[in-house]
Design a protein around this motif. Sequence first.
Motif, PDB file in Angstrom:
ATOM      1  N   TYR A   1       0.801  -1.217   0.000  1.00 17.19           N
ATOM      2  CA  TYR A   1       0.000   0.000   0.000  1.00 17.19           C
ATOM      3  C   TYR A   1       0.843   1.281   0.000  1.00 17.19           C
ATOM      4  O   TYR A   1       0.362   2.340  -0.400  1.00 17.19           O
ATOM      5  N   ASN A   2       2.078   1.149   0.489  1.00 14.00           N
ATOM      6  CA  ASN A   2       2.881   2.351   0.686  1.00 14.00           C
ATOM      7  C   ASN A   2       4.360   1.955   0.668  1.00 14.00           C
ATOM      8  O   ASN A   2       4.798   1.144   1.485  1.00 14.00           O
ATOM      9  N   TYR A   3       5.127   2.511  -0.253  1.00 16.94           N
ATOM     10  CA  TYR A   3       6.524   2.139  -0.413  1.00 16.94           C
ATOM     11  C   TYR A   3       7.414   2.605   0.736  1.00 16.94           C
ATOM     12  O   TYR A   3       8.592   2.252   0.788  1.00 16.94           O
ATOM     13  N   GLU A   4       6.880   3.369   1.648  1.00 16.99           N
ATOM     14  CA  GLU A   4       7.672   3.828   2.785  1.00 16.99           C
ATOM     15  C   GLU A   4       7.936   2.717   3.792  1.00 16.99           C
ATOM     16  O   GLU A   4       8.811   2.847   4.644  1.00 16.99           O
ATOM     17  N   TYR A   5       7.184   1.627   3.697  1.00 12.18           N
ATOM     18  CA  TYR A   5       7.340   0.528   4.644  1.00 12.18           C
ATOM     19  C   TYR A   5       8.382  -0.483   4.167  1.00 12.18           C
ATOM     20  O   TYR A   5       8.616  -0.634   2.970  1.00 12.18           O
ATOM     21  N   SER A   6       8.969  -1.148   5.129  1.00 10.02           N
ATOM     22  CA  SER A   6       9.931  -2.207   4.857  1.00 10.02           C
ATOM     23  C   SER A   6       9.294  -3.530   5.251  1.00 10.02           C
ATOM     24  O   SER A   6       8.948  -3.731   6.418  1.00 10.02           O
ATOM     25  N   CYS A   7       9.128  -4.434   4.300  1.00 13.05           N
ATOM     26  CA  CYS A   7       8.368  -5.664   4.545  1.00 13.05           C
ATOM     27  C   CYS A   7       9.197  -6.906   4.235  1.00 13.05           C
ATOM     28  O   CYS A   7       9.884  -6.963   3.210  1.00 13.05           O
ATOM     29  N   PRO A   8       9.125  -7.921   5.109  1.00 10.39           N
ATOM     30  CA  PRO A   8       9.809  -9.179   4.821  1.00 10.39           C
ATOM     31  C   PRO A   8       9.336  -9.799   3.502  1.00 10.39           C
ATOM     32  O   PRO A   8       8.151  -9.765   3.183  1.00 10.39           O
ATOM     33  N   ILE A   9      10.281 -10.324   2.762  1.00 10.15           N
ATOM     34  CA  ILE A   9       9.973 -11.024   1.515  1.00 10.15           C
ATOM     35  C   ILE A   9       9.710 -12.493   1.842  1.00 10.15           C
ATOM     36  O   ILE A   9      10.457 -13.113   2.604  1.00 10.15           O
ATOM     37  N   VAL A  10       8.655 -13.046   1.280  1.00  7.62           N
ATOM     38  CA  VAL A  10       8.297 -14.440   1.557  1.00  7.62           C
ATOM     39  C   VAL A  10       9.432 -15.368   1.130  1.00  7.62           C
ATOM     40  O   VAL A  10       9.851 -15.347  -0.036  1.00  7.62           O
ATOM     41  N   PRO A  11       9.961 -16.187   2.045  1.00  9.23           N
ATOM     42  CA  PRO A  11      11.006 -17.144   1.674  1.00  9.23           C
ATOM     43  C   PRO A  11      10.510 -18.115   0.600  1.00  9.23           C
ATOM     44  O   PRO A  11       9.335 -18.489   0.576  1.00  9.23           O
ATOM     45  N   LEU A  12      11.406 -18.529  -0.273  1.00  8.69           N
ATOM     46  CA  LEU A  12      11.037 -19.401  -1.390  1.00  8.69           C
ATOM     47  C   LEU A  12      10.408 -20.709  -0.924  1.00  8.69           C
ATOM     48  O   LEU A  12       9.545 -21.263  -1.605  1.00  8.69           O
ATOM     49  N   GLU A  13      10.830 -21.206   0.235  1.00 10.72           N
ATOM     50  CA  GLU A  13      10.286 -22.480   0.720  1.00 10.72           C
ATOM     51  C   GLU A  13       8.822 -22.378   1.139  1.00 10.72           C
ATOM     52  O   GLU A  13       8.175 -23.402   1.370  1.00 10.72           O
ATOM     53  N   ASN A  14       8.287 -21.167   1.210  1.00 10.61           N
ATOM     54  CA  ASN A  14       6.876 -20.987   1.565  1.00 10.61           C
ATOM     55  C   ASN A  14       6.018 -20.598   0.369  1.00 10.61           C
ATOM     56  O   ASN A  14       4.978 -19.963   0.516  1.00 10.61           O
TER      57      ASN A  14
END
Length: 198
Positions: A170-183
């Motif tokens: 929703y907003n590029y100001e946030y830092s979000c974990p990237i889903v690990p490939l194993e999930n």
Amino acid sequence: MKNLLLIIVLITSSIYAQDKKEKTSLEYQQHLNEEFADSLKSPLTNEDRNHFKALDFFTIDNKYVVEAVLIRTKNEKKFKMKTSTNRTPIYKKYGELHFTLEGKELKLNVYQNIDLMKLQDYKDYLFLPFSDLTNGKESYIGGRYIDMKIPEGHKVTIDFNKAYNPYCAYNYEYSCPIVPLENDLNIEIKAGVKKFHD
């Protein structure tokens, strides 16, 4: 410390929605809509919030409420989880969730944030990120999250109707974990929040 506070802000509302009494899928989704409309809690930009009415959800479907067997994994090494920015929070794998959906045997890893688990209010918090075949089509391309708590036994309910988008959707100001490939699930999870807009 600033990153830790940001993490707490990102998950507090989701934890609140499941605290004390387990919320139904509908109650949880209503809570998300209330949060997104609130100028003090919303991750939306001011422009998007001014036009916000409600998030777009898949129709609630009980087939996406599954019972999983939790296999706790021991002696897992801490690792830096990649995010949408240069931030690399430290996590460790807590265990594996094994479940069946649409006749397929599936597995998702569930994680603990090392900084959060040191705090009394979040010591039992588990982070379940996942991606599926709806990503980039009906749902956010970067995958979605579910917040959980450590169960007493070896069984846990996963309610995919409570899957939500990372705030950076929703907003590029946030830092979000990237889903690990194993999930990454090789199945469509038509439940939870859909993508916000193209």
